[in-house]
Design a protein around this motif. Structure first.
Motif, mmCIF file in Angstrom:
data_model
loop_
_atom_site.group_PDB
_atom_site.id
_atom_site.type_symbol
_atom_site.label_atom_id
_atom_site.label_comp_id
_atom_site.label_asym_id
_atom_site.label_seq_id
_atom_site.Cartn_x
_atom_site.Cartn_y
_atom_site.Cartn_z
ATOM 1 N N ARG A 98 59.199 -4.403 48.794
ATOM 2 C CA ARG A 98 57.638 -4.247 48.447
ATOM 3 C C ARG A 98 57.422 -4.217 47.016
ATOM 4 O O ARG A 98 56.519 -4.714 46.544
ATOM 5 C CB ARG A 98 57.577 -3.319 49.124
ATOM 6 N N GLU A 139 54.925 -6.543 45.036
ATOM 7 C CA GLU A 139 53.482 -6.047 45.023
ATOM 8 C C GLU A 139 53.290 -5.882 43.219
ATOM 9 O O GLU A 139 52.323 -6.197 42.660
ATOM 10 C CB GLU A 139 53.365 -4.547 45.243
ATOM 11 N N GLU A 169 48.059 -5.252 51.215
ATOM 12 C CA GLU A 169 47.985 -6.388 51.563
ATOM 13 C C GLU A 169 46.811 -6.948 50.761
ATOM 14 O O GLU A 169 46.824 -8.245 50.405
ATOM 15 C CB GLU A 169 47.739 -6.514 53.067
ATOM 16 N N ILE A 224 47.829 -8.153 47.407
ATOM 17 C CA ILE A 224 48.990 -9.334 47.442
ATOM 18 C C ILE A 224 48.133 -10.524 47.925
ATOM 19 O O ILE A 224 48.301 -11.543 47.076
ATOM 20 C CB ILE A 224 50.079 -9.148 48.575
ATOM 21 N N TRP A 284 55.616 -11.756 51.829
ATOM 22 C CA TRP A 284 55.019 -10.688 52.632
ATOM 23 C C TRP A 284 54.785 -10.750 53.826
ATOM 24 O O TRP A 284 55.036 -10.001 54.544
ATOM 25 C CB TRP A 284 53.403 -10.372 51.651
ATOM 26 N N ARG A 292 55.613 -8.042 56.565
ATOM 27 C CA ARG A 292 54.630 -7.195 56.868
ATOM 28 C C ARG A 292 54.291 -6.467 58.039
ATOM 29 O O ARG A 292 54.052 -5.480 58.152
ATOM 30 C CB ARG A 292 53.200 -8.034 56.651
#
Lengths: 224, 224
Positions: free
Chosen positions: B90, B94, B141, B144, B156, B160
């Motif tokens: 993550r 990110e 989200e 991203i 992702w 997710r």
DNA sequence: AATAGTGTACTTGTATACAAGTTAGCAAAA
DNA sequence: TTTTGCTAACTTGTATACAAGTACACTATT
């Protein structure tokens, strides 16, 4: 027309085979972006039922090569920009992996990588393009696997088939450019080994950065 | 026993629903690592045919929660180490996205993020745990997606659902720790907005690093 | 008792059948 | 001419059927 090497399909299910063939043709442009394909038509083309086709389309959708919709799947393809992005992600993953390898004993890996480089030279001598692209691929995959990070390996898994296929196509081009270009490619891999040898995260970062920056250039000159 | 929120399943196929329910129970430990599940048994449990179960298992395998074998699928689960690795990834994704956002006009995104933070406070007031976890998820989200990098978005996409499910579980825990903890969580998101506002890659790097370092701590104290 | 052989029940992979929904085109009516 | 409504051919999602392969327990033999 380039076909997916059958020796890479041993023990693969129909679904896998259809996915591989489809993937190749989406990437090499035989199947063009924007086209809409349906399970039925693909099944008819391959002479199978919808079941394995369905699995293949799901796989390609997971890889981002097509987009599943209500009716039909629209082909997304791999534009030049997509390829750039693919190499961004390769850099991200491999960079992470190599940084991690700096902190552990990586002697056995280095030995394996050196052997692969030897085999690359052999593949050049035998003009075995398929073996060469496979070695190039396995070289980088070995690094990622050795980093022993399950999540990172999973990210890799989600792009590995695309990377393998792209390498298959680009290697074909590189081979046509003669021995000088090939020895440059091999030399780039030697630099990676040297980088890992130092176990210095800063050195490694630069080596990996150089590698992928250079690869992007080769990629573009090769595909346009 | 925690169930997957049905409002997150609108328009989802049976395959999606089974995948979501299975995912939740693999992550929360109801289905334990090492267990072997077969399409037939799962189909019997959910009262469906094998077809949607097959899709669900494929999806979970793509997410790395189970491993498909010749006979049966073995549950891998999410260990503490796996969760650490999930947050590594993550962070990687990110961080890349936020660095990219530093170079473009991100005014509209920032406005959206601020609105989300307002809604988080509302969710706290209403003690709406599901809304809160969904906002936390959507916040990240949105960042991203705004980075507009198809490959990164694909990475992702491959995690997710796991992230969403983990957030659902951890948010439940955070809520039980009272308002002080919740306002700390909200404050962390404000720091991210401030970071993005500066458009300074170094500042942003530090902010994101802090965010995920802190999240890992929360994560561990919450799950053990 | 140990072992080789065998059958049975379970597994996935693939094919086929059916249901429900979507799209496109055409015909009929305004 | 435009619009409305219907039909017909497609689409996917799901259920079911069958084939091939695997594991495991049981039995017969040594």
């Amino acid at each position: 027309m380039l076909h997916y090497p059958s020796e890479w399909l041993h023990g693969a299910s129909l679904g896998d085979r259809i996915a591989s063939e489809l993937r190749l043709h989406v990437i090499d442009g035989t199947i063009k972006a924007g086209e809409v394909i349906s399970e039925n038509r693909v099944a008819a083309v391959f002479g199978t039922s919808r079941s394995p086709v369905r699995e293949a389309l799901k796989a390609l959708a997971n890889e981002g090569l097509i987009r599943l919709e209500r009716m039909g799947a629209v082909v997304l393809g791999l534009s030049d920009e997509d390829l750039d992005e693919l190499y961004d992600v390769r850099f991200l993953i491999e960079s992470f992996a190599q940084q991690r390898l700096a902190a552990v004993d990586n002697g056995k890996l280095l030995e394996k990588l050196r052997q692969m480089i030897d085999k690359m030279e052999l593949a050049v001598k035998h003009e075995d393009m398929i073996a060469f692209s496979n070695l190039d691929f396995s070289f980088h995959e070995a690094i990622i696997i050795e980093a022993k990070h399950a999540r990172i390996q999973h990210l890799w898994k989600s792009i590995r088939q695309i990377v393998l296929t792209v390498m298959l196509i680009t290697t074909e081009e590189v081979f046509s450019q003669g021995a000088a270009k090939l020895s440059m490619v091999i030399d780039k891999h030697r630099k990676i080994v040297s980088g890992l040898e130092t176990k210095d995260v800063n050195v490694i970062r630069n080596v990996v950065q150089d590698y992928f920056a250079d690869s992007k250039v080769t990629l573009h000159s090769s595909l346009s």
